[in-house]
Scaffold this motif. Sequence first.
Motif, PDB file in Angstrom:
ATOM      1  N   ILE A   1       0.856  -1.185   0.000  1.00  0.00           N
ATOM      2  CA  ILE A   1       0.000   0.000   0.000  1.00  0.00           C
ATOM      3  C   ILE A   1       0.893   1.237   0.000  1.00  0.00           C
ATOM      4  N   LEU A   2       0.590   2.180  -0.874  1.00  0.00           N
ATOM      5  CA  LEU A   2       1.275   3.468  -0.917  1.00  0.00           C
ATOM      6  C   LEU A   2       0.191   4.533  -0.840  1.00  0.00           C
ATOM      7  N   THR A   3       0.085   5.193   0.312  1.00  0.00           N
ATOM      8  CA  THR A   3      -1.046   6.086   0.530  1.00  0.00           C
ATOM      9  C   THR A   3      -0.684   7.267   1.429  1.00  0.00           C
ATOM     10  N   ALA A   4      -1.441   8.323   1.290  1.00  0.00           N
ATOM     11  CA  ALA A   4      -1.327   9.460   2.212  1.00  0.00           C
ATOM     12  C   ALA A   4      -2.246   9.249   3.406  1.00  0.00           C
TER      13      ALA A   4
ATOM     14  N   ALA B   1      -6.660   2.235  11.606  1.00  0.00           N
ATOM     15  CA  ALA B   1      -7.622   1.301  11.017  1.00  0.00           C
ATOM     16  C   ALA B   1      -7.104   0.748   9.690  1.00  0.00           C
ATOM     17  N   ASN B   2      -6.528   1.619   8.839  1.00  0.00           N
ATOM     18  CA  ASN B   2      -6.002   1.159   7.552  1.00  0.00           C
ATOM     19  C   ASN B   2      -4.799   0.241   7.729  1.00  0.00           C
ATOM     20  N   VAL B   3      -3.911   0.600   8.636  1.00  0.00           N
ATOM     21  CA  VAL B   3      -2.740  -0.247   8.891  1.00  0.00           C
ATOM     22  C   VAL B   3      -3.180  -1.602   9.437  1.00  0.00           C
ATOM     23  N   LYS B   4      -4.128  -1.594  10.357  1.00  0.00           N
ATOM     24  CA  LYS B   4      -4.633  -2.838  10.933  1.00  0.00           C
ATOM     25  C   LYS B   4      -5.274  -3.718   9.852  1.00  0.00           C
ATOM     26  N   GLU B   5      -6.092  -3.109   8.989  1.00  0.00           N
ATOM     27  CA  GLU B   5      -6.721  -3.898   7.931  1.00  0.00           C
ATOM     28  C   GLU B   5      -5.688  -4.422   6.940  1.00  0.00           C
ATOM     29  N   ALA B   6      -4.690  -3.605   6.612  1.00  0.00           N
ATOM     30  CA  ALA B   6      -3.634  -4.055   5.710  1.00  0.00           C
ATOM     31  C   ALA B   6      -2.930  -5.287   6.273  1.00  0.00           C
TER      32      ALA B   6
END
Length: 120
Positions: free
Chosen positions: A80-83, A88-93
Motif C-alpha cells: 500500500i502506498l497512501t497518504a 484502522a487502515n494499517v490494521k486492515e492491511a
Amino acid sequence: MKKILLIDDTVQILEELKDILEMENYEIVTSSSAEEGLSQIVLEIPDLIITDIQMSGISGLELVRNLRSYDGYKDIPVVILTANVSRANVKEAKSLNMQGFLKKPCSIEELLTMVDRAIN
C-alpha cells in the motif's frame, strides 16, 4: 523480468513510480482505478501490486479483499502506498497479509527497499 502493477488515480504519481521502477528493470503495468487494476490482474498476473487506498470507485483495500478471496490471486504480494495512514487502515492491511505500507510521499530508497523485500 518481474512485473509490477501500479494502481493510483493520480496520473503524476503513476508516471513517477513507473519511471523509478523501470530504471530498476521491472516491467510496469499501470491502472488509474482499482476496477481497471482488477482487469489487468486477470489479463496478466503481476509479481507485485502497489496500490493507493483512496480512489474513486472501490478502494485499494477492497481490491485486496477481492484478490484474497480467489485462490489464483490470493498470494500476490501487495504494498500500500497512501497518504491516508490511519490505525484502522494499517490494521486492515495487516489482516489482509500485505507485504508493506508506505506513506506518501516516500523516498525512492524506501520504495525500492519495500519492493525488493516484497518481490524477491
